[in-house]
Write a protein that holds these residues in place. Sequence first.
Motif, PDB file in Angstrom:
ATOM      1  N   SER A  80       5.727 -23.743-102.553  1.00 62.38           N
ATOM      2  CA  SER A  80       4.651 -22.747-102.677  1.00 62.38           C
ATOM      3  C   SER A  80       5.179 -21.323-102.561  1.00 62.38           C
ATOM      4  O   SER A  80       4.787 -20.436-103.331  1.00 62.38           O
ATOM      5  CB  SER A  80       3.591 -22.988-101.596  1.00 62.38           C
ATOM      6  N   GLN A  81       6.083 -21.093-101.587  1.00 62.12           N
ATOM      7  CA  GLN A  81       6.575 -19.737-101.378  1.00 62.12           C
ATOM      8  C   GLN A  81       7.448 -19.279-102.542  1.00 62.12           C
ATOM      9  O   GLN A  81       7.476 -18.094-102.882  1.00 62.12           O
ATOM     10  CB  GLN A  81       7.312 -19.617-100.041  1.00 62.12           C
ATOM     11  N   THR A  82       8.147 -20.219-103.184  1.00 63.87           N
ATOM     12  CA  THR A  82       8.973 -19.875-104.342  1.00 63.87           C
ATOM     13  C   THR A  82       8.094 -19.575-105.550  1.00 63.87           C
ATOM     14  O   THR A  82       8.341 -18.620-106.299  1.00 63.87           O
ATOM     15  CB  THR A  82       9.949 -21.024-104.671  1.00 63.87           C
ATOM     16  N   ALA A  83       7.045 -20.377-105.739  1.00 58.83           N
ATOM     17  CA  ALA A  83       6.084 -20.112-106.811  1.00 58.83           C
ATOM     18  C   ALA A  83       5.419 -18.765-106.605  1.00 58.83           C
ATOM     19  O   ALA A  83       5.185 -18.007-107.562  1.00 58.83           O
ATOM     20  CB  ALA A  83       5.035 -21.226-106.854  1.00 58.83           C
ATOM     21  N   ALA A  84       5.135 -18.431-105.353  1.00 64.45           N
ATOM     22  CA  ALA A  84       4.530 -17.134-105.045  1.00 64.45           C
ATOM     23  C   ALA A  84       5.447 -15.989-105.461  1.00 64.45           C
ATOM     24  O   ALA A  84       4.990 -14.970-105.997  1.00 64.45           O
ATOM     25  CB  ALA A  84       4.221 -17.049-103.550  1.00 64.45           C
ATOM     26  N   GLU A  85       6.754 -16.154-105.238  1.00 61.91           N
ATOM     27  CA  GLU A  85       7.719 -15.127-105.650  1.00 61.91           C
ATOM     28  C   GLU A  85       7.697 -14.947-107.166  1.00 61.91           C
ATOM     29  O   GLU A  85       7.767 -13.824-107.674  1.00 61.91           O
ATOM     30  CB  GLU A  85       9.120 -15.513-105.193  1.00 61.91           C
ATOM     31  N   ALA A  86       7.611 -16.076-107.891  1.00 63.30           N
ATOM     32  CA  ALA A  86       7.590 -16.001-109.353  1.00 63.30           C
ATOM     33  C   ALA A  86       6.354 -15.258-109.842  1.00 63.30           C
ATOM     34  O   ALA A  86       6.441 -14.390-110.727  1.00 63.30           O
ATOM     35  CB  ALA A  86       7.629 -17.411-109.949  1.00 63.30           C
ATOM     36  N   HIS A  87       5.185 -15.585-109.293  1.00 60.39           N
ATOM     37  CA  HIS A  87       3.952 -14.901-109.698  1.00 60.39           C
ATOM     38  C   HIS A  87       3.995 -13.420-109.300  1.00 60.39           C
ATOM     39  O   HIS A  87       3.493 -12.567-110.051  1.00 60.39           O
ATOM     40  CB  HIS A  87       2.742 -15.586-109.052  1.00 60.39           C
ATOM     41  N   GLN A  88       4.596 -13.123-108.155  1.00 59.83           N
ATOM     42  CA  GLN A  88       4.715 -11.720-107.749  1.00 59.83           C
ATOM     43  C   GLN A  88       5.569 -10.942-108.746  1.00 59.83           C
ATOM     44  O   GLN A  88       5.178  -9.847-109.202  1.00 59.83           O
ATOM     45  CB  GLN A  88       5.335 -11.617-106.353  1.00 59.83           C
ATOM     46  N   LEU A  89       6.716 -11.488-109.109  1.00 59.85           N
ATOM     47  CA  LEU A  89       7.598 -10.804-110.059  1.00 59.85           C
ATOM     48  C   LEU A  89       6.942 -10.672-111.431  1.00 59.85           C
ATOM     49  O   LEU A  89       7.082  -9.636-112.091  1.00 59.85           O
ATOM     50  CB  LEU A  89       8.921 -11.560-110.185  1.00 59.85           C
ATOM     51  N   LEU A  90       6.200 -11.714-111.838  1.00 62.71           N
ATOM     52  CA  LEU A  90       5.514 -11.643-113.126  1.00 62.71           C
ATOM     53  C   LEU A  90       4.450 -10.558-113.085  1.00 62.71           C
ATOM     54  O   LEU A  90       4.320  -9.773-114.041  1.00 62.71           O
ATOM     55  CB  LEU A  90       4.897 -12.998-113.474  1.00 62.71           C
ATOM     56  N   GLY A  91       3.705 -10.497-111.984  1.00 62.61           N
ATOM     57  CA  GLY A  91       2.680  -9.463-111.850  1.00 62.61           C
ATOM     58  C   GLY A  91       3.275  -8.061-111.885  1.00 62.61           C
ATOM     59  O   GLY A  91       2.749  -7.162-112.564  1.00 62.61           O
ATOM     60  N   GLN A  92       4.376  -7.869-111.182  1.00 64.88           N
ATOM     61  CA  GLN A  92       5.022  -6.552-111.178  1.00 64.88           C
ATOM     62  C   GLN A  92       5.592  -6.210-112.557  1.00 64.88           C
ATOM     63  O   GLN A  92       5.482  -5.066-113.012  1.00 64.88           O
ATOM     64  CB  GLN A  92       6.125  -6.527-110.125  1.00 64.88           C
ATOM     65  N   SER A  93       6.198  -7.200-113.225  1.00 65.74           N
ATOM     66  CA  SER A  93       6.778  -6.954-114.545  1.00 65.74           C
ATOM     67  C   SER A  93       5.700  -6.593-115.559  1.00 65.74           C
ATOM     68  O   SER A  93       5.874  -5.669-116.375  1.00 65.74           O
ATOM     69  CB  SER A  93       7.542  -8.194-115.024  1.00 65.74           C
ATOM     70  N   LEU A  94       4.586  -7.311-115.510  1.00 63.75           N
ATOM     71  CA  LEU A  94       3.461  -7.021-116.424  1.00 63.75           C
ATOM     72  C   LEU A  94       2.908  -5.621-116.183  1.00 63.75           C
ATOM     73  O   LEU A  94       2.606  -4.881-117.137  1.00 63.75           O
ATOM     74  CB  LEU A  94       2.363  -8.065-116.245  1.00 63.75           C
ATOM     75  N   THR A  95       2.785  -5.257-114.916  1.00 66.37           N
ATOM     76  CA  THR A  95       2.273  -3.921-114.576  1.00 66.37           C
ATOM     77  C   THR A  95       3.199  -2.841-115.115  1.00 66.37           C
ATOM     78  O   THR A  95       2.758  -1.854-115.719  1.00 66.37           O
ATOM     79  CB  THR A  95       2.122  -3.789-113.050  1.00 66.37           C
ATOM     80  N   HIS A  96       4.502  -3.041-114.930  1.00 67.47           N
ATOM     81  CA  HIS A  96       5.480  -2.057-115.418  1.00 67.47           C
ATOM     82  C   HIS A  96       5.501  -1.994-116.945  1.00 67.47           C
ATOM     83  O   HIS A  96       5.803  -0.942-117.518  1.00 67.47           O
ATOM     84  CB  HIS A  96       6.879  -2.387-114.899  1.00 67.47           C
ATOM     85  N   SER A  97       5.194  -3.120-117.610  1.00 75.15           N
ATOM     86  CA  SER A  97       5.254  -3.138-119.073  1.00 75.15           C
ATOM     87  C   SER A  97       3.928  -2.737-119.714  1.00 75.15           C
ATOM     88  O   SER A  97       3.773  -2.810-120.938  1.00 75.15           O
ATOM     89  CB  SER A  97       5.676  -4.523-119.575  1.00 75.15           C
ATOM     90  N   GLY A  98       2.949  -2.318-118.880  1.00 71.77           N
ATOM     91  CA  GLY A  98       1.698  -1.775-119.422  1.00 71.77           C
ATOM     92  C   GLY A  98       0.524  -2.733-119.473  1.00 71.77           C
ATOM     93  O   GLY A  98      -0.443  -2.493-120.205  1.00 71.77           O
ATOM     94  N   ASP A  99       0.559  -3.825-118.719  1.00 73.81           N
ATOM     95  CA  ASP A  99      -0.568  -4.761-118.687  1.00 73.81           C
ATOM     96  C   ASP A  99      -0.987  -4.971-117.229  1.00 73.81           C
ATOM     97  O   ASP A  99      -0.802  -6.062-116.659  1.00 73.81           O
ATOM     98  CB  ASP A  99      -0.170  -6.092-119.331  1.00 73.81           C
ATOM     99  N   PRO A 100      -1.605  -3.956-116.610  1.00 72.29           N
ATOM    100  CA  PRO A 100      -1.928  -4.045-115.186  1.00 72.29           C
ATOM    101  C   PRO A 100      -3.005  -5.075-114.861  1.00 72.29           C
ATOM    102  O   PRO A 100      -3.018  -5.623-113.755  1.00 72.29           O
ATOM    103  CB  PRO A 100      -2.401  -2.629-114.837  1.00 72.29           C
ATOM    104  N   LEU A 101      -3.904  -5.378-115.807  1.00 68.50           N
ATOM    105  CA  LEU A 101      -4.979  -6.329-115.505  1.00 68.50           C
ATOM    106  C   LEU A 101      -4.419  -7.747-115.330  1.00 68.50           C
ATOM    107  O   LEU A 101      -4.753  -8.449-114.369  1.00 68.50           O
ATOM    108  CB  LEU A 101      -6.037  -6.304-116.603  1.00 68.50           C
ATOM    109  N   GLU A 102      -3.567  -8.172-116.265  1.00 65.45           N
ATOM    110  CA  GLU A 102      -2.951  -9.491-116.069  1.00 65.45           C
ATOM    111  C   GLU A 102      -1.994  -9.448-114.885  1.00 65.45           C
ATOM    112  O   GLU A 102      -1.840 -10.434-114.158  1.00 65.45           O
ATOM    113  CB  GLU A 102      -2.209  -9.979-117.315  1.00 65.45           C
ATOM    114  N   GLY A 103      -1.382  -8.282-114.699  1.00 63.63           N
ATOM    115  CA  GLY A 103      -0.498  -8.127-113.546  1.00 63.63           C
ATOM    116  C   GLY A 103      -1.254  -8.365-112.243  1.00 63.63           C
ATOM    117  O   GLY A 103      -0.752  -9.045-111.337  1.00 63.63           O
ATOM    118  N   LEU A 104      -2.469  -7.846-112.144  1.00 61.49           N
ATOM    119  CA  LEU A 104      -3.292  -8.057-110.953  1.00 61.49           C
ATOM    120  C   LEU A 104      -3.606  -9.534-110.752  1.00 61.49           C
ATOM    121  O   LEU A 104      -3.561 -10.049-109.630  1.00 61.49           O
ATOM    122  CB  LEU A 104      -4.605  -7.273-111.069  1.00 61.49           C
ATOM    123  N   PHE A 105      -3.922 -10.219-111.839  1.00 57.08           N
ATOM    124  CA  PHE A 105      -4.219 -11.652-111.753  1.00 57.08           C
ATOM    125  C   PHE A 105      -3.035 -12.414-111.177  1.00 57.08           C
ATOM    126  O   PHE A 105      -3.190 -13.279-110.298  1.00 57.08           O
ATOM    127  CB  PHE A 105      -4.577 -12.193-113.145  1.00 57.08           C
TER     128      PHE A 105
END
Length: 347
Positions: free
Chosen positions: A288-313
């Motif tokens: 679970s904690q490793t999956a959480a890291e993956a979702h966190q990095l995906l959220g941050q990457s999406l936010t940086h690439s201009g998709d903050p709404l999916e990043g928030l999800f």
Amino acid sequence: MSQKQQPGEHVFLELRARDAWNQRDYQLALETATEAARIARHNADDNAWWNMTFLMAECLKKTGDYASAQHLAESLKVDALTSRYSDLAARVSIFLAGVMQGQGDLSGAATEARCAVTSGASATGSPELRITAQHALIAALAESDRIDDAWEACLELAEIITPAVAPQIAGEAYWAIGNVAYLRRDTVAGTDYHRRAAGSLSPSNDLDLWAHFNRASAALRLAAGVVEPETLECIERAELAASIVGGSERDKLELSLTRAHWLFLTGQYDAAIERLRPICRSATNIASQTAAEAHQLLGQSLTHSGDPLEGLFQLERSQELFRQAGALDREAQVARLIDDVHRSVES
């Protein structure tokens, strides 16, 4: 009454099971160990039965069936032979701590690791078992964000590493201490202990362990923000070793996550997203904690690439998974990231 089978039969099967394990054919090792355990039980050879049952649990873990591995190890924990010998009790608790941590049960992992330390201290003539038990405790405490407690356990561990300890065991101990040093943001100590670990561990002795060490070392360096050539070398060594030994689906996902983290920290957000999406889709195959890291990095990457709404999800999913794992400090860290994204969207 049925005739006892020849004692030599299960000995032969034990040797075959160990050989399959050494060849990393874990399914064959599991099948052979299961038959060896059955015959040993039939012949009332309790020691052989115990060893083959423990090997079965190890094989189940290697093939990714953590739930079955835990169930089998728990049956060994209450066995009369385990209760009689401290070294066997320590081995079972060390194993259980690992499989519980691998399933995101960090509190249970810490409890089992403490049992392992207690049993290991009672086992006569087993300093290496005591070190391995302490290592398990450090890993469980660190994953639970109990960094100060983990560091105290590290200081205790450092005192029992002597020149008489086998290099492989010493290397794993230095690895654990370095991990916690990185988590304390002490990159100098972290790098020093990981270099000691690299000097003690040998790819010729255990290439699988070498791959895991280099991946873990890279992951901890990245978590501490250490983006330098030595970190990339760790990732590349892990990828090379993994290409030789193969590894489970979990191993492949964790290694891909480490490469994705490197891509994120070096500003390659689109490439990071491309790697992170399949990891998040396969999140049930990792802790679970490793999956959480993956979702966190995906959220941050999406936010940086201009998709903050999916990043928030993705960040909200990360927060939920950290909460499930009991990693409350990292849950709070993601909550702050979510607040920052909300403010940037509203402004």
